[in-house]
Design an enzyme around this catalytic site. Structure first.
Site, short mmCIF file in Angstrom:
data_model
loop_
_atom_site.label_atom_id
_atom_site.label_comp_id
_atom_site.label_asym_id
_atom_site.label_seq_id
_atom_site.Cartn_x
_atom_site.Cartn_y
_atom_site.Cartn_z
N SER A 42 0.89 -1.40 0.20
CA SER A 42 0.20 0.29 0.01
C SER A 42 1.04 1.30 0.20
CB SER A 42 -1.04 0.19 1.65
OG SER A 42 -0.33 0.18 2.64
N HIS A 154 -3.33 -5.42 2.75
CA HIS A 154 -2.72 -6.40 3.42
C HIS A 154 -2.60 -7.80 3.88
CE1 HIS A 154 0.08 -4.08 4.88
NE2 HIS A 154 0.25 -3.58 3.55
N GLN A 162 -6.15 -1.03 7.43
CA GLN A 162 -5.02 -2.27 7.11
C GLN A 162 -4.61 -2.72 7.89
OE1 GLN A 162 -2.15 -0.59 3.73
NE2 GLN A 162 -0.19 -0.49 6.00
N GLU A 163 -4.37 -1.97 9.39
CA GLU A 163 -4.11 -2.20 10.37
C GLU A 163 -4.40 -2.35 11.87
OE1 GLU A 163 0.03 -1.67 10.22
OE2 GLU A 163 0.20 -1.71 7.91
N GLU A 206 2.16 -8.91 7.37
CA GLU A 206 3.04 -8.74 8.09
C GLU A 206 2.19 -10.05 9.61
OE1 GLU A 206 2.52 -4.83 9.18
OE2 GLU A 206 3.15 -3.99 6.84
N ASP A 243 -3.82 1.70 11.58
CA ASP A 243 -3.24 2.36 10.37
C ASP A 243 -4.47 1.70 9.35
OD1 ASP A 243 -2.39 2.83 8.34
OD2 ASP A 243 0.00 1.81 8.08
N GLU A 286 -2.86 5.62 12.68
CA GLU A 286 -1.75 6.09 11.37
C GLU A 286 -2.40 6.53 9.64
OE1 GLU A 286 1.30 3.06 10.93
OE2 GLU A 286 1.38 3.94 8.48
N ASP A 313 2.38 8.92 7.64
CA ASP A 313 2.89 7.55 6.28
C ASP A 313 2.86 7.70 4.93
OD1 ASP A 313 4.46 5.39 5.47
OD2 ASP A 313 2.74 4.25 5.97
N LYS A 338 10.14 5.16 6.69
CA LYS A 338 11.03 3.98 5.91
C LYS A 338 11.88 4.52 4.82
CE LYS A 338 5.78 1.94 5.90
NZ LYS A 338 4.38 2.73 4.95
N HIS A 366 8.96 -1.42 8.88
CA HIS A 366 9.49 -2.56 7.58
C HIS A 366 7.82 -1.72 6.67
CE1 HIS A 366 6.20 -4.62 9.55
NE2 HIS A 366 5.43 -3.62 9.62
N ARG A 367 8.26 -2.96 5.98
CA ARG A 367 7.48 -2.40 4.35
C ARG A 367 6.14 -4.03 4.25
NH1 ARG A 367 7.95 1.74 1.15
NH2 ARG A 367 5.23 0.90 1.42
N SER A 368 5.12 -4.19 4.28
CA SER A 368 4.82 -5.22 4.22
C SER A 368 5.48 -6.41 3.37
CB SER A 368 3.51 -5.14 3.72
OG SER A 368 3.34 -4.57 1.75
N LYS A 389 7.51 -0.35 14.02
CA LYS A 389 6.53 -1.39 14.27
C LYS A 389 6.78 -1.82 13.02
CE LYS A 389 3.24 0.16 11.00
NZ LYS A 389 1.85 0.98 9.95
#
Ligand code: PGA
Ligand code: ZN
Length: 425
Positions: A42, A154, A162-163, A206, A243, A286, A313, A338, A366-368, A389
């Site tokens: 994303s 994700h 998303q999170e 993740e 997020d 986020e 982000d 990131k 991190h990234r996914s 994260k």
């Protein structure tokens, strides 16, 4: 002894099975640095460009041309430079690319080289990267924002956000906080399996579960239940974070967000977030609005200030100019960092410093799509930002970071401190 002697790259695969770049740098003092570029699913529209080969192999996602950029163009340009002067090395990379979004050589080429370089410098000295970057006083272990329910881009479920994260703060040491989080993760598994059946414990990109839920409140209720089931108190030992990655639920033509089967305007969203933070101990949100929604961020911030941290982000994409804009417009309390959103460690460092100097938060992330590279664990301690994260406490590419933080804590011994609640609000 820091002179860069050898530079090369190869194509490896990330946690989604997509190709990515790994760079290796060797100094004349015998230091070796190896780093790999992660990849987002994303992504923010204004991130630096990740170059891909196109064509048939790997569905067009190969990075052999990027590897060639490292081997043929970057290597000869930085060989002979002093790796310990990493800002100079990064400067050379930026100059060599010469485009504002790293589209000539690829942000994925630059990220791997930039990070491999600091690792090589640290290795030459025989010290860990967090000490090379942060000095011998750096000893603050970060509080994880741990994503244990995955939705959005994700996961294959219908959760709009998303999170869904837990923030374990009720501990004096990082290792104890990690233990708390793992216990909650296990309780959550039990809860989801009982309530939604065995398919509910499949995991997303993740490492968080990806249960067949549709409503945001279902996921938040599950987190609260798991926290209690593990014997902790929500809002005391453990807080929650979201997020939203709102660009992915935003319908630009109608200027509405699709949440829980409804279409909400920006002002509806403000009310909705206010309801959520009244009902649940949420401390971090986020990307609550789409990636150009600086004004909407500020509106929400006015009404929730002091209760929840609003984090950019996709809004700020580790770009110092955009971060300055977000700060000037009072849009955020902090930003996600990131390295591959911008392309070099030095530019990421500028973002961290800009944020910290204005009393704002920098959350190393991190990234996914990740690899076993654990460098972000070092960045989070080096800059003492107090937050990381890096996903659920499951899947090797996520545990690589948690385990490195455990090693750093062990290594620091009595000197290690845990950020806990201190940077939260
Ligand atoms: P990405 O998502 O790595 O897929 O971009 C992570 C995030 O949005 O924080
Ligand atoms: Zn995000």
């Amino acid at each position: 002894m820091f002179v860069i002697d050898d530079v090369y790259a190869l194509q490896i695969i990330d946690s989604r099975g997509d190709p990515t770049v790994e760079a290796v740098i060797i100094t004349d003092g015998g230091g070796v640095g190896r780093a790999a570029t992660p990849a987002g699913a994303s992504k923010g529209r204004y991130e630096s460009l990740e170059l891909r080969d196109g064509g048939k192999d790997y569905g067009g996602k190969g990075v052999l041309k990027v590897v060639e950029n490292v081997n043929k163009i970057i290597a000869s340009a930085i060989r002979g430079l002093d790796s310990s002067l990493y800002r100079q090395v990064d400067g050379k990379l930026i100059e060599l690319d010469g485009t504002p979004n790293k589209s000539r050589l690829g942000a994925n080429a630059l990220t791997a080289v930039s990070l491999a370089n600091v690792k090589a410098a640290a290795d030459t000295l025989g010290i860990p990267p967090f000490q090379f970057l942060g000095g011998f006083k750096a000893n603050l272990l970060p509080t994880p924002l741990m994503n244990i329910i995955n939705g959005g881009a994700h996961a294959g479920n219908e959760l709009p956000f998303q999170e869904f994260m837990i923030i374990p703060v009720g501990a004096d040491r990082f290792s104890d906080a990690l233990k708390m989080a793992v216990e909650v993760y296990k309780e959550l598994r039990k809860y989801l399996k009982e309530k939604y059946g065995p398919l509910a414990i499949n995991v997303g990109d993740e490492g968080g579960y990806a249960p067949p839920m549709r409503k945001v409140s279902e996921a938040l209720d599950a987190l609260v239940n798991a926290i209690r089931g593990a014997g902790y108190s929500e809002g005391v030992d453990i807080f929650l974070a979201l997020d939203v990655a709102a660009s992915y639920i935003y319908d630009v033509s109608k200027d509405v967000y699709r949440v829980d089967g409804r279409e909400l305007s920006s002002s509806d969203m403000v009310e909705y977030y206010k309801e959520l933070i009244d009902l649940y101990p949420i401390k971090v949100i986020e990307d609550p609005f789409h990636e150009e929604g600086f004004k909407e961020f500020s509106e929400l911030r006015k009404s929730v200030r002091g209760r929840v941290l609003l984090i950019g982000d996709d809004l700020t994409v580790t770009n110092v100019e955009i971060i300055r804009k977000a700060l000037a417009l009072n849009s955020v309390d902090g930003c996600i960092i990131k390295v591959n959103q911008v392309g070099t460690l030095s530019e990421s460092e500028d973002c961290i410093k800009t944020l910290v100097n204005s009393g704002k938060k920098a959350i190393i992330s991190h990234r996914s799509g990740e690899t076993e590279d654990n460098v972000i664990a070092h960045l989070s301690v080096a800059y003492e930002t107090g937050f990381i994260k890096t996903g659920a406490p499951a899947r090797g590419e996520r545990t690589a970071k948690y385990n490195e933080l455990l090693r750093i804590e062990y290594w620091l011994g009595g000197e290690a401190r845990y950020a806990g609640k201190s940077k939260l609000l």
